[in-house]
Enzyme design. Structure first.
Site, PDB file in Angstrom:
ATOM      1  N   ALA A   1      34.141  37.501  50.137  1.00 52.21           N
ATOM      2  CA  ALA A   1      34.556  36.224  50.713  1.00 52.21           C
ATOM      3  C   ALA A   1      34.383  35.150  49.638  1.00 52.21           C
ATOM      4  O   ALA A   1      33.586  35.315  48.716  1.00 52.21           O
ATOM      5  CB  ALA A   1      33.692  35.905  51.924  1.00 52.21           C
TER       6      ALA A   1
ATOM      7  N   GLY B   1      32.948  41.153  51.389  1.00 50.97           N
ATOM      8  CA  GLY B   1      34.100  41.043  52.278  1.00 50.97           C
ATOM      9  C   GLY B   1      35.276  41.886  51.791  1.00 50.97           C
ATOM     10  O   GLY B   1      36.150  42.245  52.588  1.00 50.97           O
TER      11      GLY B   1
ATOM     12  N   GLU C   1      34.530  45.278  53.108  1.00 50.30           N
ATOM     13  CA  GLU C   1      34.672  45.181  54.568  1.00 50.30           C
ATOM     14  C   GLU C   1      36.156  45.172  54.955  1.00 50.30           C
ATOM     15  O   GLU C   1      36.562  45.795  55.931  1.00 50.30           O
ATOM     16  CB  GLU C   1      33.947  43.930  55.079  1.00 50.30           C
TER      17      GLU C   1
ATOM     18  N   GLU D   1      25.891  41.383  49.840  1.00 44.06           N
ATOM     19  CA  GLU D   1      25.656  40.108  50.535  1.00 44.06           C
ATOM     20  C   GLU D   1      24.187  39.696  50.617  1.00 44.06           C
ATOM     21  O   GLU D   1      23.861  38.505  50.579  1.00 44.06           O
ATOM     22  CB  GLU D   1      26.213  40.160  51.966  1.00 44.06           C
TER      23      GLU D   1
HETATM   24  N1  CAA Z   1      33.612  33.690  45.649  1.00 40.35           N
HETATM   25  C1  CAA Z   1      33.939  32.663  44.854  1.00 40.35           C
HETATM   26  N2  CAA Z   1      33.956  32.725  43.520  1.00 40.35           N
HETATM   27  C2  CAA Z   1      33.647  33.905  42.968  1.00 40.35           C
HETATM   28  C3  CAA Z   1      33.282  35.024  43.726  1.00 40.35           C
HETATM   29  C4  CAA Z   1      33.290  34.890  45.136  1.00 40.35           C
HETATM   30  N3  CAA Z   1      32.994  35.901  45.945  1.00 40.35           N
HETATM   31  N4  CAA Z   1      33.015  36.044  42.896  1.00 40.35           N
HETATM   32  C5  CAA Z   1      33.194  35.580  41.655  1.00 40.35           C
HETATM   33  N5  CAA Z   1      33.574  34.283  41.690  1.00 40.35           N
HETATM   34  C6  CAA Z   1      33.893  33.419  40.565  1.00 40.35           C
HETATM   35  C7  CAA Z   1      32.664  33.178  39.694  1.00 40.35           C
HETATM   36  O1  CAA Z   1      31.904  32.106  40.179  1.00 40.35           O
HETATM   37  C8  CAA Z   1      33.298  32.886  38.364  1.00 40.35           C
HETATM   38  O2  CAA Z   1      33.736  31.555  38.397  1.00 40.35           O
HETATM   39  P1  CAA Z   1      33.688  30.665  37.053  1.00 40.35           P
HETATM   40  O3  CAA Z   1      34.622  31.335  36.100  1.00 40.35           O
HETATM   41  O4  CAA Z   1      34.097  29.325  37.513  1.00 40.35           O
HETATM   42  O5  CAA Z   1      32.258  30.729  36.575  1.00 40.35           O
HETATM   43  C9  CAA Z   1      34.541  33.777  38.361  1.00 40.35           C
HETATM   44  O6  CAA Z   1      34.804  34.090  39.725  1.00 40.35           O
HETATM   45  C10 CAA Z   1      34.374  35.057  37.589  1.00 40.35           C
HETATM   46  O7  CAA Z   1      33.179  35.691  38.041  1.00 40.35           O
HETATM   47  P2  CAA Z   1      32.104  36.317  37.040  1.00 40.35           P
HETATM   48  O8  CAA Z   1      31.877  35.390  35.912  1.00 40.35           O
HETATM   49  O9  CAA Z   1      30.951  36.722  37.850  1.00 40.35           O
HETATM   50  O10 CAA Z   1      32.947  37.565  36.510  1.00 40.35           O
HETATM   51  P3  CAA Z   1      32.454  39.010  36.159  1.00 40.35           P
HETATM   52  O11 CAA Z   1      33.675  39.737  35.735  1.00 40.35           O
HETATM   53  O12 CAA Z   1      31.275  38.939  35.249  1.00 40.35           O
HETATM   54  O13 CAA Z   1      31.913  39.648  37.527  1.00 40.35           O
HETATM   55  C11 CAA Z   1      31.980  40.244  39.871  1.00 40.35           C
HETATM   56  C12 CAA Z   1      32.780  39.959  38.577  1.00 40.35           C
HETATM   57  C13 CAA Z   1      31.132  41.493  39.688  1.00 40.35           C
HETATM   58  C14 CAA Z   1      32.967  40.441  40.982  1.00 40.35           C
HETATM   59  C15 CAA Z   1      31.037  39.050  40.158  1.00 40.35           C
HETATM   60  O14 CAA Z   1      31.788  37.861  40.107  1.00 40.35           O
HETATM   61  C16 CAA Z   1      30.365  39.109  41.498  1.00 40.35           C
HETATM   62  O15 CAA Z   1      29.380  39.798  41.657  1.00 40.35           O
HETATM   63  N6  CAA Z   1      30.902  38.354  42.475  1.00 40.35           N
HETATM   64  C17 CAA Z   1      30.299  38.198  43.766  1.00 40.35           C
HETATM   65  C18 CAA Z   1      30.338  39.460  44.581  1.00 40.35           C
HETATM   66  C19 CAA Z   1      29.728  39.188  45.934  1.00 40.35           C
HETATM   67  O16 CAA Z   1      28.583  38.820  46.063  1.00 40.35           O
HETATM   68  N7  CAA Z   1      30.532  39.389  46.977  1.00 40.35           N
HETATM   69  C20 CAA Z   1      30.109  39.119  48.323  1.00 40.35           C
HETATM   70  C21 CAA Z   1      30.553  37.741  48.693  1.00 40.35           C
HETATM   71  S1  CAA Z   1      29.915  37.255  50.224  1.00 40.35           S
HETATM   72  C22 CAA Z   1      30.837  38.035  51.371  1.00 40.35           C
HETATM   73  O17 CAA Z   1      31.750  38.726  51.049  1.00 40.35           O
HETATM   74  C23 CAA Z   1      30.399  37.750  52.760  1.00 40.35           C
HETATM   75  C24 CAA Z   1      30.949  38.620  53.770  1.00 40.35           C
HETATM   76  O18 CAA Z   1      30.243  39.444  54.361  1.00 40.35           O
HETATM   77  C25 CAA Z   1      32.327  38.471  54.221  1.00 40.35           C
END
Ligand code: CAA
Length: 714
Positions: free
Chosen positions: A82, A122, A125, A145
């Site tokens: 998400a 998400g 999911e 999460e």
């Molecule tokens: N939402 C918004 N922005 C996100 C994001 C997300 N879920 N995931 C990554 N981004 C953004 C980062 O903030 C970053 O932005 P900037 O360039 O402005 O700094 C950009 O995308 C690139 O991300 P990374 O620098 O982290 O890139 P990476 O290639 O090193 O890593 C990744 C990629 C492994 C996907 C890492 O970004 C990550 O772990 N993301 C989050 C994953 C996560 O926690 N997902 C769960 C979200 S909560 C959810 O989904 C709730 C639910 O139950 C529905």
């Protein structure tokens, strides 16, 4: 009375938002192919969600379409989850069947998720809401999460257990670590594996083969859940596993349990309730840290660095130099290790080789990686070959004149673009660099011990360091897979500087009658891996004394040397390296230490205890040790030494193992106490004790007076 004043970090999300969210639709062999292209990572915003839903609805109405494939147009990412930037506290529970995965699961035509790359939170999911899943072997699937203080709230706590069983599902949630497409296939989370270039055709074929009249939704599957007896055992074990300080763990478990006992549909409702009740401060702290970690490398006016660092010279083969060499070798960088004589060089090289041998034996690396690392390692006792190196890092003894002479040599023997780094932790880098014409290339590269393990790299800029060299330092940290924090030159830089009052406050409490083991226990309960006294044993009391002496020199007004430490050093109880410190071989030494404590209190002239030993709560002890650290962090902000306040949160978590679920040192004070309360508590301690370390600094006072968060930077 929790103050939620934490404001967003200064990170710009505009580039995430500004990208047009493109979802395309095409029909291929009677299959509607829906491609998501929301850069950079396909985070599901409300806009992306409605675009996908629209296209699925279109496909359901399209009589030429028999089935649907959902895939990504962005290489390397299916969906990263998400959109975290859209998170805001919920004011009421919502209907869980309106979530994207439930909507997809309601499709009358089969949907196959075609996964190539990250499929997280998400994203997974969403994939589980689809009728089936195809993935490439190296994709990364997971539910991270809990790491954001929330629970999988789009049906993840319901569908994952029903696809792979409760035991494995809870493991994925609690470890927060993604698994590969191959592992997901072994677990039957993914139905079919294929290579990237076969993804679309495999997904189309699978989609066309699905008979919806025989399909059982993931949410209603029973066949993969464990037996009742097994479930009882699993839940009993999980009850003991969940960390009470991280309420999101228990909430995820509650939701899973509810679904398993009451069915998937009721489980979704239970999940929504648990989601609504997540501990908001923990969620806020963890989400703050997520963005804070990604912000540290964004430094104004630093140009892009388009080169790779291929070769590093390490001067000094001791513990730090060896660790730095290993970190480089592990990441494919060639290392030239320099020592003063053959004997020291052989010993240094041997230590590095032994580390790799042990990694090979423990199967942490394979033979190919072992050979590659050792082939990249050479040793020397001269500066021959230094002319071609991209970077040199000195890690010699902490003696100013020695460091100066090393840099004088480097200025002669290295090329004009070489990054000249020092790993000093106590010496003023400005003074090392002062009279050399290469001073614009001199930079602090401060690793934390063990250098190949700890994730933080402090990059220190002097008044002369050029922006190009800062860019090179950031590039090095990226290649070493470390998180950089850029700090302007000051004694102790970020981590040692802000944490120097921590040991002082611990010594102060002992002098006033609190047992060191009691203090260690309180800090462990806070979330540190070990308390300050156990940590001191691990680091070595002599090393601790050296660091605290240099801090004392610079910040004498706020320094405090507990008497006990001095007594321990006098008795040669220097910590683990001699088997005896505050603990003996890591075990408490109640009897032995009792006399020493008494002696230390005598030496401190038996100051009046703040209160009776038994009246100290964990929170009292934690605040007495940590509030002066918050205060020092605020001083660092006041002196404009870091680029953003949240850098100090990252530095504390990565450099000092400050518990990440507290958000970092400043975020902890902000989220769990608030600026005003932090000020009041420090001020009261200052009034009671007269100790300068508790005297709130100007910045802190200003934040409290103006009702601003400490993260605001004012
Ligand atoms: N939402 C918004 N922005 C996100 C994001 C997300 N879920 N995931 C990554 N981004 C953004 C980062 O903030 C970053 O932005 P900037 O360039 O402005 O700094 C950009 O995308 C690139 O991300 P990374 O620098 O982290 O890139 P990476 O290639 O090193 O890593 C990744 C990629 C492994 C996907 C890492 O970004 C990550 O772990 N993301 C989050 C994953 C996560 O926690 N997902 C769960 C979200 S909560 C959810 O989904 C709730 C639910 O139950 C529905």
């Amino acid at each position: 009375n929790v103050d939620h004043k934490l404001e967003p970090t200064s990170i710009q999300h505009s580039d995430v938002k500004a990208q047009e969210e493109v979802v395309t639709y095409e029909v291929n062999k009677q299959v509607a192919v829906i491609r998501m292209g929301s850069k950079p990572v396909n985070a599901v915003s409300s806009h992306l969600k409605s675009s996908i839903e629209e296209k699925v609805s279109e496909a359901n109405k399209d009589t030429n379409v028999k089935a649907i494939v959902l895939m990504s147009a962005i290489p390397g990412f299916f969906i990263a989850g998400a959109d975290i930037t859209e998170f805001k506290p919920k004011t009421k529970t919502e209907d869980p069947t309106t979530r994207l995965p439930s909507r997809l699961e309601g499709s009358t035509k089969p949907i196959v998720a075609a996964i190539d790359g990250f499929c997280l939170g998400g994203g997974l999911e969403t994939a589980m809401g689809c009728t089936a899943r195809v993935a490439t072997p190296n994709s990364r699937l997971g539910l991270p999460e809990l790491n954001l203080g929330i629970i999988p709230g789009w049906g993840g706590t319901q569908r994952l257990p029903r696809l792979i069983g409760v035991k494995k599902a809870m493991e994925l949630m609690l470890t927060m670590k993604p698994i590969s497409g191959k592992e997901a296939h072994d677990l039957k989370l993914v139905d079919q594996l294929c290579e990237s270039n076969q993804l679309l055709s495999t997904a189309i074929q699978l989609a066309l083969s699905i008979d919806m009249s025989k399909n059982i939704k993931s949410l209603h599957r029973q066949d993969r859940l464990e037996s009742k007896a097994e479930l009882e055992q699993i839940f009993a074990h999980l009850e003991k596993m969940v960390d009470p300080r991280q309420p999101q763990q228990r909430q995820a478990l509650n939701a899973v349990k509810a679904g398993v006992t009451r069915g998937g549909d009721e489980g979704l409702v239970a999940e929504e309730e648990e989601s609504f009740n997540v501990h908001k401060p923990t969620a806020k702290a963890l989400q703050h840290l997520f963005f804070a970690e990604r912000a540290t490398s964004k430094i104004p006016n630093v140009p892009a660095y388009n080169k790779k660092i291929n070769s590093v010279g390490v001067i000094g083969g001791g513990t730090m130099g060896g660790g730095i060499a290993i970190a480089c070798l592990e990441n494919g960088i060639k290392v030239t290790l320099k020592e003063v004589n053959q004997k020291f060089l052989d010993a240094g090289l041997e230590r590095i080789k032994n580390t790799f041998k042990s990694k090979l034996e423990r199967k942490r690396i394979n033979q190919k990686q072992f050979d590659a690392a050792l082939n990249n390692l050479t040793g020397t006792i001269s500066y021959e070959g230094f002319q071609t190196l991209d970077c040199v890092i000195e890690a010699v003894l902490e003696i100013v004149d020695l460091k100066k002479s090393v840099f004088k040599d480097l200025s002669k023997h290295c090329n004009k673009e070489c990054i000249l780094g020092t790993n000093t932790s106590t010496i003023d880098i400005e003074s090392i660099a002062s009279d050399l014409d290469c001073r614009d290339r001199i930079i602090g590269l401060h690793f934390f011990s063990p250098a190949n393990v700890m994730p933080l790299l402090e990059i220190i800029r002097t008044s002369h360091t050029s922006n190009e060299i800062i860019a090179a330092g950031l590039q090095l940290s990226k290649q070493l897979r470390k998180t950089p924090v850029v700090v302007k030159n000051c004694v102790g830089f970020a981590v040692n500087r802000i944490f120097f009052p921590y040991g002082g406050a611990a010594g102060f409490l002992v002098d006033r009658g609190v047992h060191p083991y009691r203090i260690d226990k309180a800090l462990k309960n806070f979330g540190f891996g070990v308390g300050p006294f156990r940590m001191s044993d691990i680091v070595g009391l002599d090393v601790g004394v050296m660091t605290s002496n240099s801090m004392k020199g610079a910040y004498s007004d706020r320094a405090y040397d507990g008497q006990l430490k001095q007594i321990m050093v006098d008795q040669k109880r220097l910590g683990d390296k001699v088997g005896r410190g505050y603990y003996i071989k890591g075990k408490p030494d109640e009897e032995g230490i009792a006399d020493l404590i008494k002696a230390s209190q005598n030496r401190a002239n038996n100051p009046k205890p703040l209160k009776n030993q038994n009246e100290f709560t964990d929170a009292d002890i934690q605040e007495i040790l940590l509030l002066p650290v918050v205060n020092e962090a605020c001083r660092v902000v006041q002196e404009n030494l870091v680029y953003r306040v949240s850098d100090l949160d990252v530095a504390s978590v990565m450099g000092m193992n400050f518990p990440r679920f507290r958000g970092g040192i400043v975020a902890w004070a902000d989220v769990f106490l608030g600026a005003k309360k932090t000020f009041e508590k420090l001020d009261r301690l200052y009034q009671e004790t007269g100790m300068e370390m508790f005297k709130p600094c100007e910045y802190l006072k200003k934040c409290a007076d103006n009702n601003k968060s400490l993260e605001s930077g004012l």
